[in-house]
Design a protein around this motif. Structure first.
Motif, PDB file in Angstrom:
ATOM      1  N   LEU A 126      73.719  22.207 -33.306  1.00  0.00           N
ATOM      2  CA  LEU A 126      72.395  22.736 -32.951  1.00  0.00           C
ATOM      3  C   LEU A 126      71.316  22.154 -33.859  1.00  0.00           C
ATOM      4  O   LEU A 126      70.218  21.831 -33.407  1.00  0.00           O
ATOM      5  CB  LEU A 126      72.402  24.262 -33.069  1.00  0.00           C
ATOM      6  CG  LEU A 126      71.113  24.912 -32.597  1.00  0.00           C
ATOM      7  CD1 LEU A 126      71.047  24.956 -31.090  1.00  0.00           C
ATOM      8  CD2 LEU A 126      70.952  26.298 -33.175  1.00  0.00           C
ATOM      9  N   CYS A 127      71.633  21.996 -35.149  1.00  0.00           N
ATOM     10  CA  CYS A 127      70.608  21.511 -36.091  1.00  0.00           C
ATOM     11  C   CYS A 127      70.260  20.042 -35.851  1.00  0.00           C
ATOM     12  O   CYS A 127      69.237  19.562 -36.334  1.00  0.00           O
ATOM     13  CB  CYS A 127      71.056  21.723 -37.529  1.00  0.00           C
ATOM     14  SG  CYS A 127      72.603  20.905 -37.945  1.00  0.00           S
ATOM     15  N   GLN A 128      71.087  19.333 -35.126  1.00  0.00           N
ATOM     16  CA  GLN A 128      70.821  17.920 -34.837  1.00  0.00           C
ATOM     17  C   GLN A 128      70.227  17.721 -33.435  1.00  0.00           C
ATOM     18  O   GLN A 128      69.956  16.604 -33.022  1.00  0.00           O
ATOM     19  CB  GLN A 128      72.117  17.108 -34.958  1.00  0.00           C
ATOM     20  CG  GLN A 128      72.694  17.093 -36.369  1.00  0.00           C
ATOM     21  CD  GLN A 128      71.896  16.186 -37.297  1.00  0.00           C
ATOM     22  OE1 GLN A 128      71.974  14.986 -37.216  1.00  0.00           O
ATOM     23  NE2 GLN A 128      71.111  16.791 -38.173  1.00  0.00           N
ATOM     24  N   ASP A 186      71.196  31.415 -38.338  1.00  0.00           N
ATOM     25  CA  ASP A 186      71.876  30.767 -39.464  1.00  0.00           C
ATOM     26  C   ASP A 186      71.604  29.276 -39.491  1.00  0.00           C
ATOM     27  O   ASP A 186      71.589  28.619 -38.443  1.00  0.00           O
ATOM     28  CB  ASP A 186      73.400  30.932 -39.296  1.00  0.00           C
ATOM     29  CG  ASP A 186      73.966  32.001 -40.209  1.00  0.00           C
ATOM     30  OD1 ASP A 186      73.324  32.308 -41.216  1.00  0.00           O
ATOM     31  OD2 ASP A 186      75.063  32.504 -39.890  1.00  0.00           O
ATOM     32  N   SER A 187      71.432  28.730 -40.682  1.00  0.00           N
ATOM     33  CA  SER A 187      71.469  27.277 -40.860  1.00  0.00           C
ATOM     34  C   SER A 187      71.604  27.018 -42.349  1.00  0.00           C
ATOM     35  O   SER A 187      71.282  27.888 -43.157  1.00  0.00           O
ATOM     36  CB  SER A 187      70.219  26.590 -40.318  1.00  0.00           C
ATOM     37  OG  SER A 187      69.115  26.829 -41.164  1.00  0.00           O
ATOM     38  N   ASP A 188      72.084  25.858 -42.706  1.00  0.00           N
ATOM     39  CA  ASP A 188      72.178  25.532 -44.128  1.00  0.00           C
ATOM     40  C   ASP A 188      71.838  24.058 -44.330  1.00  0.00           C
ATOM     41  O   ASP A 188      70.735  23.708 -44.697  1.00  0.00           O
ATOM     42  CB  ASP A 188      73.573  25.867 -44.654  1.00  0.00           C
ATOM     43  CG  ASP A 188      73.637  25.808 -46.166  1.00  0.00           C
ATOM     44  OD1 ASP A 188      72.632  25.396 -46.776  1.00  0.00           O
ATOM     45  OD2 ASP A 188      74.675  26.152 -46.756  1.00  0.00           O
ATOM     46  N   CYS A 189      72.777  23.171 -43.995  1.00  0.00           N
ATOM     47  CA  CYS A 189      72.541  21.750 -44.287  1.00  0.00           C
ATOM     48  C   CYS A 189      71.509  21.113 -43.358  1.00  0.00           C
ATOM     49  O   CYS A 189      70.776  20.226 -43.750  1.00  0.00           O
ATOM     50  CB  CYS A 189      73.855  20.979 -44.200  1.00  0.00           C
ATOM     51  SG  CYS A 189      74.475  20.779 -42.514  1.00  0.00           S
ATOM     52  N   ARG A 190      71.461  21.569 -42.124  1.00  0.00           N
ATOM     53  CA  ARG A 190      70.636  20.952 -41.069  1.00  0.00           C
ATOM     54  C   ARG A 190      70.923  19.455 -40.931  1.00  0.00           C
ATOM     55  O   ARG A 190      70.070  18.664 -40.569  1.00  0.00           O
ATOM     56  CB  ARG A 190      69.139  21.209 -41.300  1.00  0.00           C
ATOM     57  CG  ARG A 190      68.787  22.696 -41.256  1.00  0.00           C
ATOM     58  CD  ARG A 190      67.342  22.970 -41.004  1.00  0.00           C
ATOM     59  NE  ARG A 190      67.106  24.419 -40.856  1.00  0.00           N
ATOM     60  CZ  ARG A 190      65.996  24.949 -40.380  1.00  0.00           C
ATOM     61  NH1 ARG A 190      65.013  24.182 -39.989  1.00  0.00           N
ATOM     62  NH2 ARG A 190      65.870  26.261 -40.270  1.00  0.00           N
ATOM     63  N   GLU A 191      72.143  19.069 -41.273  1.00  0.00           N
ATOM     64  CA  GLU A 191      72.546  17.663 -41.144  1.00  0.00           C
ATOM     65  C   GLU A 191      73.846  17.520 -40.363  1.00  0.00           C
ATOM     66  O   GLU A 191      74.482  16.470 -40.388  1.00  0.00           O
ATOM     67  CB  GLU A 191      72.735  17.052 -42.539  1.00  0.00           C
ATOM     68  CG  GLU A 191      71.436  16.891 -43.295  1.00  0.00           C
ATOM     69  CD  GLU A 191      71.617  16.233 -44.646  1.00  0.00           C
ATOM     70  OE1 GLU A 191      72.775  16.116 -45.116  1.00  0.00           O
ATOM     71  OE2 GLU A 191      70.596  15.831 -45.218  1.00  0.00           O
ATOM     72  N   GLY A 192      74.295  18.618 -39.742  1.00  0.00           N
ATOM     73  CA  GLY A 192      75.499  18.535 -38.912  1.00  0.00           C
ATOM     74  C   GLY A 192      76.799  18.535 -39.691  1.00  0.00           C
ATOM     75  O   GLY A 192      77.826  18.098 -39.169  1.00  0.00           O
ATOM     76  N   ILE A 193      76.773  19.044 -40.944  1.00  0.00           N
ATOM     77  CA  ILE A 193      78.020  18.984 -41.714  1.00  0.00           C
ATOM     78  C   ILE A 193      78.550  20.339 -42.201  1.00  0.00           C
ATOM     79  O   ILE A 193      79.729  20.454 -42.498  1.00  0.00           O
ATOM     80  CB  ILE A 193      77.904  18.040 -42.948  1.00  0.00           C
ATOM     81  CG1 ILE A 193      76.653  18.362 -43.754  1.00  0.00           C
ATOM     82  CG2 ILE A 193      77.917  16.588 -42.531  1.00  0.00           C
ATOM     83  CD1 ILE A 193      76.492  17.486 -44.999  1.00  0.00           C
ATOM     84  N   CYS A 194      77.707  21.378 -42.255  1.00  0.00           N
ATOM     85  CA  CYS A 194      78.191  22.618 -42.879  1.00  0.00           C
ATOM     86  C   CYS A 194      78.796  23.591 -41.869  1.00  0.00           C
ATOM     87  O   CYS A 194      79.604  24.446 -42.237  1.00  0.00           O
ATOM     88  CB  CYS A 194      77.071  23.304 -43.657  1.00  0.00           C
ATOM     89  SG  CYS A 194      75.841  24.116 -42.606  1.00  0.00           S
ATOM     90  N   GLY A 195      78.411  23.505 -40.613  1.00  0.00           N
ATOM     91  CA  GLY A 195      78.970  24.403 -39.591  1.00  0.00           C
ATOM     92  C   GLY A 195      78.288  25.759 -39.532  1.00  0.00           C
ATOM     93  O   GLY A 195      78.754  26.658 -38.842  1.00  0.00           O
ATOM     94  N   MET A 196      77.177  25.932 -40.245  1.00  0.00           N
ATOM     95  CA  MET A 196      76.515  27.243 -40.270  1.00  0.00           C
ATOM     96  C   MET A 196      75.710  27.531 -39.002  1.00  0.00           C
ATOM     97  O   MET A 196      75.598  28.671 -38.573  1.00  0.00           O
ATOM     98  CB  MET A 196      75.548  27.326 -41.467  1.00  0.00           C
ATOM     99  CG  MET A 196      76.230  27.550 -42.791  1.00  0.00           C
ATOM    100  SD  MET A 196      77.064  29.129 -42.863  1.00  0.00           S
ATOM    101  CE  MET A 196      75.680  30.248 -42.965  1.00  0.00           C
ATOM    102  N   CYS A 197      75.077  26.497 -38.436  1.00  0.00           N
ATOM    103  CA  CYS A 197      74.221  26.752 -37.285  1.00  0.00           C
ATOM    104  C   CYS A 197      75.091  26.924 -36.040  1.00  0.00           C
ATOM    105  O   CYS A 197      76.293  26.688 -36.077  1.00  0.00           O
ATOM    106  CB  CYS A 197      73.241  25.598 -37.085  1.00  0.00           C
ATOM    107  SG  CYS A 197      74.043  24.037 -36.706  1.00  0.00           S
ATOM    108  N   GLY A 198      74.481  27.273 -34.983  1.00  0.00           N
ATOM    109  CA  GLY A 198      75.251  27.399 -33.740  1.00  0.00           C
ATOM    110  C   GLY A 198      74.857  28.645 -33.001  1.00  0.00           C
ATOM    111  O   GLY A 198      75.059  29.755 -33.491  1.00  0.00           O
TER     112      GLY A 198
HETATM  113  S1  FES Z   1      73.055  23.685 -40.343  1.00  0.00           S
HETATM  114 FE1  FES Z   1      74.807  22.675 -41.171  1.00  0.00          FE
HETATM  115  S2  FES Z   1      75.832  21.950 -39.398  1.00  0.00           S
HETATM  116 FE2  FES Z   1      73.979  22.745 -38.607  1.00  0.00          FE
END
Ligand code: FES
Length: 254
Positions: free
Chosen positions: A88-90, A60-72
């Motif tokens: 994780l995305c950062q 999972d990932s969405d924003c890849r900016e550390g704000i959406c909470g999708m990754c992990g």
């Molecule tokens: S992809 Fe959005 S917080 Fe990591």
């Protein structure tokens, strides 16, 4: 600084669906730039798997900016990986060294069934929010901020709690698999501010009941959640949740 490349071995959890048995599979990766993000490294791996006709790894990932909470995912035993207060995305590959073996597995908690590979179903967190993590009272048209005075330290504590992105790392790290840091943050940021106080009792009770219904455990002060939270949420928020819950249990019937 010139970028470096490293050769690594990644061991990744592969699982076809919720009921299938999963297992680790190994993939050697060569010439990975240390300037890549962790998810870009996963993209490179998936391109390689796709080119050779294999199924790419689901994550999972969405924003890849550390704000959406999708990754992990859990990296070498730590939710979101080795860098403190970082999603994780950062995370970047410069955190790793040439020759490293990196073990990657999904968040594990009874409330988070594995959907596929590294993707877990975190809709239990949505159900907890739907149970009470909102303000439904009609507050009328926006008032001048100066007419609702909030002490600065209270506003700052509420804002710190509101920075929770609902990624679920707290539940993945906790030996009891509980998302109580998430609940504590959500209850706190609303209960601390005047607009959230009206429904504070009902909110605390309903959210905790929903957490129980979804099969999560309870907090026993292990503090693992605080260690892995990418937003640095403090367990003092769990103490506030407990106070709100107790207050509500004693007085809701009044
Ligand atoms: S992809 Fe959005 S917080 Fe990591």
């Amino acid at each position: 600084m010139a970028s470096k490349t490293i050769n690594i071995l990644v061991k990744i959890w592969r699982q076809n669906d919720t009921t299938a048995e999963g297992a680790f599979e190994e993939y050697p990766l060569r010439d990975i730039s240390t300037d890549m993000s962790f998810l870009e490294m996963m993209d490179v791996l998936n391109e390689w798997l796709t080119r050779k006709g294999s199924e790419p790894i689901a994550f999972d990932s969405d924003c890849r900016e550390g704000i959406c909470g999708m990754c992990g995912v859990v990296v070498n035993g730590t939710a979101h990986g080795p860098q403190k207060e970082t999603t994780l995305c950062q995370l970047h590959m410069r955190q790793f060294h040439d020759g490293d073996t990196i073990v990657i597995e999904p968040f594990r908690s009874r409330g988070f069934p594995v959907v596929k590979d590294l993707i877990v179903d975190r809709s239990a967190l949505d159900r907890i929010i739907q149970a009470g993590g909102y303000i439904s009272v009609n507050t009328g048209s926006p008032r001048d901020a100066n007419t609702i005075l909030v002490p600065q330290h209270v506003a700052e504590t509420a804002m710190d709690a509101a920075s929770c992105i609902g990624c679920g790392a707290c539940a993945a790290a906790c030996p009891n698999g509980t998302p109580m840091l998430f609940l504590g943050a959500k209850v706190s940021h609303l209960a601390l501010l005047p607009q959230g106080k009206l429904e504070a009792k009902k909110r605390a009770i309903e959210m905790v009941l929903q957490m129980d219904r979804d099969g999560f455990g309870n907090c026993s002060n292990e503090r693992e959640c605080e260690n892995v939270c990418p937003k640095g949420i403090k367990i003092s928020n769990i103490a506030r949740l407990n106070r709100e819950f107790l207050k509500a249990s004693f007085t809701l019937a009044e």
